[in-house]
Structures are given as structure tokens and as C-alpha cells.
Design a protein around this motif. Structure first.
Motif, PDB file in Angstrom:
ATOM      1  N   GLU A 139     -17.800  -2.971  15.655  1.00 22.99           N
ATOM      2  CA  GLU A 139     -18.425  -1.667  15.924  1.00 22.99           C
ATOM      3  C   GLU A 139     -17.465  -0.754  16.666  1.00 22.99           C
ATOM      4  N   LYS A 157     -24.171  -0.886  13.273  1.00 22.26           N
ATOM      5  CA  LYS A 157     -24.472   0.545  13.160  1.00 22.26           C
ATOM      6  C   LYS A 157     -23.749   1.099  11.939  1.00 22.26           C
ATOM      7  N   ASP A 158     -24.209   2.235  11.459  1.00 21.47           N
ATOM      8  CA  ASP A 158     -23.596   2.851  10.280  1.00 21.47           C
ATOM      9  C   ASP A 158     -22.091   3.006  10.451  1.00 21.47           C
TER      10      ASP A 158
END
Length: 191
Positions: A52, A89-90
Motif C-alpha cells: 500500500e 486500497k485502490d
């Protein structure tokens, strides 16, 4: 045109895989990229939070290679977490459109997983292996693949299509039994 390669390398601890130190794709890719005139960078990742962190930043290289152990469930990280394309997360839109390679065993056996990864990255193309692979044969297949991709771009072709990949598979089909005996299908798949 290939502007660069970024390696995301991970190692499993001794609880799952005995080999905890020999995986270091940078030792292969750094000189290969230098000889090809491509930029190179390398990150060691150990957890989903590491991924991330790196994914939240602009990644200038257009080829991302994930080197580590995999299976039909996903890409395994050093701490035992498994990245599956749905549990982060995206992926920031500034990094969309890259070519992704999972230099990991068996990920290519799960079509749903490879599609989840391709969607997560909004990737131009995603390549993975359907067999258990030794590192040296991953390096061989991937270096030929990237050279083929660059060759297509140098010919003025805007993308590497599934037909280009089928051509790559046919030209490297003779290597499919180098990694294991009695292999019927090319080890690499494109999503």
C-alpha cells in the motif's frame, strides 16, 4: 516503449518455505535493464501495508514485476499475508496502464485471480505462470517477453496484444520442458 522495470521482491519465512534468502531478483534485473537501456528500481516488500505504501506513490517505471512465492490464492508476502487483488486500497489512478508480471508459481492457474489483479492495477496487460517455476526459468521467460514487448513498440505498435503473446508462446514453446518434464502447455499466461 519500456522506460523501466520496478521489482517488488518478497521472501517467505522458514515456517512456509525453507528458502528465505536466495530470492533477489534485483541481482538479475539490474544488469539486464542497464544493458537494455531501461531504468530500474527495486523494493523489498514484506506485508500488505508495504505494498500500500509503495502503491500510493507515483511509480515511474511502466513494467512492474512481483517476485516471490505464489499459488492459486495469490502472491504471498514475507509476513504470511497474501495479496489477491481485492485486499488493498485502490491502486492510485496515476499508476494505471502498466504491464504487470507475477514472477510467482501457479497464479496463472486461477483465471479469476488474474482478472482481479488486472482490474486492481488497471493494467495494460498482466502475465503470470500456471506451473511451479524455478527462478532461473522465470528470468529466462520474462527477459524474452520484455524484449518482445519492446521490439513491438520499436516497430511502432502501440500495444502488446494477445496475438503478440501467442507468437511469443510459439517461439518459446521449446523451453516449456526446461522447468519440468512432460509439460503440455506454455508456463506463462496473459490476462
Amino acid at each position: 516503449m519500456i522506460n523501466g522495470v520496478r521489482i517488488f521482491d518478497t521472501v517467505l519465512d522458514g515456517k512456509k518455505i525453507k528458502d528465505t534468502i536466495s530470492r533477489n531478483s534485483a541481482d538479475f534485473w539490474k544488469p539486464f535493464c542497464k544493458s537494455a537501456g531501461w531504468d530500474f528500481s527495486h523494493e523489498r516488500v514484506h506485508s500488505l501495508s508495504d505494498l500500500e505504501y509503495f502503491f500510493s506513490k507515483k511509480i515511474k517505471e511502466n513494467i512492474l514485476i512481483f517476485s516471490g512465492h505464489g499459488n492459486e490464492d495469490g502472491f504471498w508476502l514475507s509476513n504470511g499475508e497474501c495479496f489477491n487483488g481485492k485486499n488493498l486500497k485502490d491502486f492510485h489512478s496515476k499508476n494505471h496502464g502498466k504491464v504487470i508480471i507475477f514472477s510467482s508459481c501457479l497464479i496463472g492457474n486461477n483465471e479469476s485471480l488474474t482478472q482481479d489483479f488486472k482490474n486492481y492495477f488497471s493494467a495494460q496487460a498482466l502475465f503470470s505462470y500456471r506451473h511451479i517455476m524455478h527462478d532461473r526459468f522465470c528470468f529466462l521467460n520474462e527477459s524474452i517477453l520484455l524484449t518482445s514487448i519492446e521490439h513491438r513498440f520499436n516497430q511502432g505498435k502501440p500495444s502488446f496484444t494477445i496475438n503478440d503473446f501467442i507468437d511469443f508462446q510459439s517461439k518459446t514453446d521449446f523451453m516449456k520442458n526446461m522447468n519440468g518434464k512432460h509439460v503440455k502447455l506454455h508456463p506463462m499466461v496473459m490476462t
